[in-house]
Scaffold this motif. Structure first.
Motif, PDB file in Angstrom:
ATOM      1  N   CYS A   1     -42.997 -55.701 -12.744  1.00 45.30           N
ATOM      2  CA  CYS A   1     -44.620 -55.861 -12.330  1.00 45.30           C
ATOM      3  C   CYS A   1     -45.373 -57.116 -12.218  1.00 45.30           C
ATOM      4  CB  CYS A   1     -45.978 -54.982 -13.345  1.00 45.30           C
ATOM      5  SG  CYS A   1     -47.582 -55.300 -13.276  1.00 45.30           S
ATOM      6  N   PHE A   2     -45.401 -57.693 -10.828  1.00 43.62           N
ATOM      7  CA  PHE A   2     -46.245 -58.502 -10.398  1.00 43.62           C
ATOM      8  C   PHE A   2     -46.163 -58.986  -9.113  1.00 43.62           C
ATOM      9  CE2 PHE A   2     -41.756 -58.894  -9.011  1.00 43.62           C
ATOM     10  CZ  PHE A   2     -41.857 -59.648  -7.597  1.00 43.62           C
ATOM     11  N   LEU A   3     -46.849 -59.925  -8.406  1.00 43.18           N
ATOM     12  CA  LEU A   3     -47.780 -60.208  -6.851  1.00 43.18           C
ATOM     13  C   LEU A   3     -46.209 -61.003  -7.368  1.00 43.18           C
ATOM     14  CD1 LEU A   3     -51.435 -60.323  -6.871  1.00 43.18           C
ATOM     15  CD2 LEU A   3     -49.707 -58.645  -6.778  1.00 43.18           C
ATOM     16  N   SER A   4     -45.478 -60.261  -5.677  1.00 46.88           N
ATOM     17  CA  SER A   4     -44.100 -60.818  -4.326  1.00 46.88           C
ATOM     18  C   SER A   4     -45.768 -62.170  -3.829  1.00 46.88           C
ATOM     19  CB  SER A   4     -43.161 -59.885  -4.042  1.00 46.88           C
ATOM     20  OG  SER A   4     -44.183 -59.428  -3.148  1.00 46.88           O
ATOM     21  N   SER A   5     -44.203 -63.087  -3.578  1.00 49.74           N
ATOM     22  CA  SER A   5     -44.855 -64.346  -2.267  1.00 49.74           C
ATOM     23  C   SER A   5     -45.402 -62.637  -1.209  1.00 49.74           C
ATOM     24  CB  SER A   5     -43.928 -64.799  -1.331  1.00 49.74           C
ATOM     25  OG  SER A   5     -42.835 -63.990  -0.961  1.00 49.74           O
ATOM     26  N   VAL A   6     -45.249 -62.128  -0.582  1.00 50.70           N
ATOM     27  CA  VAL A   6     -45.962 -61.137   0.174  1.00 50.70           C
ATOM     28  C   VAL A   6     -46.735 -60.358  -0.099  1.00 50.70           C
ATOM     29  CG1 VAL A   6     -45.240 -58.388   1.900  1.00 50.70           C
ATOM     30  CG2 VAL A   6     -43.587 -60.125   1.444  1.00 50.70           C
ATOM     31  N   ASP A   7     -47.121 -59.951  -1.651  1.00 47.54           N
ATOM     32  CA  ASP A   7     -48.432 -59.343  -1.975  1.00 47.54           C
ATOM     33  C   ASP A   7     -48.819 -60.387  -2.206  1.00 47.54           C
ATOM     34  OD1 ASP A   7     -47.208 -56.905  -2.581  1.00 47.54           O
ATOM     35  OD2 ASP A   7     -46.358 -57.574  -4.956  1.00 47.54           O
ATOM     36  N   LEU A   8     -48.835 -61.203  -2.864  1.00 42.58           N
ATOM     37  CA  LEU A   8     -49.707 -62.613  -1.851  1.00 42.58           C
ATOM     38  C   LEU A   8     -51.378 -63.179  -1.301  1.00 42.58           C
ATOM     39  CD1 LEU A   8     -48.161 -65.285  -4.428  1.00 42.58           C
ATOM     40  CD2 LEU A   8     -50.384 -63.778  -5.425  1.00 42.58           C
TER      41      LEU A   8
END
Length: 412
Positions: free
Chosen positions: A321-328
């Motif tokens: 559960c984290f924000l990937s670079s794409v998610d960012l």
């Protein structure tokens, strides 16, 4: 546009200079890497917010949002590269049709806010005057409660007034010691000083009853959260069981290790956002990504149902559960248009299994907006790019019993 006159409860109005409202309206970042269609949708959302605050007689908020709409459409959207295309020109031209009534409404609101500021300043002056009068009355009452000074029969001194007694007690003769049979004197009753909020003061005429407001005051949700830079974040209410319903819907993809995403949509009511719909757009998925497609259908649905885009929710079927670079970068596009937007990440095979996030501001928004690194996945070495958005520290309140519906647009 409306030509009605605002009548918020005068006592609740906090004066704000017009120049400060203009500064707030201009405090946004235009990023031309985000599609013109998204910015046009954001302009529509600004107009909807402005009209809601206008209808709720929150004149300051309405002024900020109308002003930002006008500035975005007139000065920013025309600079977008896509505005040079035929479709782009048509899109911006359509938004320009609202500019004339928006500018007219801004002038009306400016006059109303100026008048409200004057009235608030007059109330402040009256409060200060009453405070001074009450302080004088307190001092008079205190002096009147002091015991009368004794008479000094020594030649050449005569009677000593109370001011001399207060300033030079050494001039008074020492009283003789009390006799044993003398009963102790009764203690003096304490003096009760009138407070600023006393309902009646003998030395002052009674206050006239306040004039009833001409319209019922709208009780708004308090804004208690702020960004790292100090900008306010309105509360966003998220139904507690929405995440479980989304995971059930995404279960077939999750079993095949494919991501699933949904759009969190809702309403603005009394200065707070409420997620009322989970819209599943048409999408392409892999184990690491999920990209929406046929966005026209999504925007059409949102516009038809007068919904705000409040963020997104997606699964990490194989990752934590984290924000990937794409998610960012995806989250950045949401927050540039609405600072309260959130990203809900569900990682059912890991612990923690879910989280509610937003980019920090600063530094997250600026770092991601300025990032030009190639490829979908690339490192962002800066620290503190994103943070938890849930309460108690964040602006998201997760509540049981909030109504919502799920709309699946896949394959339509």
């Amino acid at each position: 546009m409306s030509d009605r006159t605002e009548s918020p409860a005068a006592a609740a109005y906090v004066p704000v200079p017009i120049s400060e409202l203009v500064d707030k309206a201009m405090a946004y970042e235009f990023n031309a890497t985000i599609s013109l269609r998204h910015w046009a949708h954001s302009a529509g959302a600004l107009m909807k917010q402005a009209r809601i605050y206008d209808g709720e007689q929150q004149v300051g908020q309405a002024y900020v949002l109308y002003y930002r709409y006008a500035q975005l459409v007139v000065n920013s959207l025309w600079t977008h590269p896509e505005a040079k295309t035929a479709a782009g020109k048509k899109l911006v031209t359509g938004l320009m049709k609202e500019i004339k009534p928006v500018l007219a409404r801004l002038e009306e609101l400016r006059a109303t806010i100026t008048q409200l500021n004057r009235e608030a300043e007059a109330r402040e002056r009256e409060t200060a005057r009453r405070r001074d009068e009450l302080e004088q009355l307190r001092r008079q009452t205190e002096r009147a409660a002091r015991p009368a000074p004794p008479i000094d029969d020594r030649p050449g001194l005569g009677a000593i007034d109370d001011l001399a007694v207060a300033n030079h007690p050494e001039l008074l003769p020492r009283p003789p010691p009390p006799r044993a049979e003398t009963a102790p004197a009764e203690p003096a009753e304490p003096v009760a000083y009138p407070s600023l909020d006393s309902p009646a003061v003998p030395a002052l005429p009674p206050r006239p009853p306040p004039a009833p407001p001409t319209a019922a005051r709208v009780v708004e949700h308090r804004t208690t959260s702020k960004t790292e830079g100090g900008s306010p974040l309105r509360t966003l209410y998220l139904p507690a069981d929405l995440r479980a319903a989304f995971l059930d819907l995404a279960a077939p993809n999750t079993a095949r290790k494919l991501e699933t995403c949904g759009i969190l949509c809702g309403k603005l009511n009394r200065n707070a956002f409420f997620v009322t719909s989970l819209v599943i757009p048409d999408q392409d998925s892999t184990s690491d990504t999920c990209a929406t497609k046929n966005e026209e259908a999504l925007f059409e649905y949102l516009d038809q149902h007068d919904l705000f885009t409040l963020g997104w929710i997606h699964t990490h079927p194989t990752q934590t559960c984290f924000l990937s670079s794409v998610d960012l970068h995806t989250q950045n596009s949401y927050q540039l248009m609405l600072p309260e937007s959130i990203a809900v990440v569900c990682a059912p095979r890991h612990e923690p299994s879910w989280g509610v996030f937003r980019l920090t501001d600063p530094p997250g928004i600026g770092v991601v907006s300025d990032c030009r690194a190639p490829g979908l996945f690339h490192p962002h070495p800066e620290k503190n790019i994103y943070t938890q958005a849930g309460r108690p520290s964040g602006h998201v309140s997760i509540r049981d019993g909030l109504p919502y519906k799920i709309v699946d647009l896949r394959g339509k």
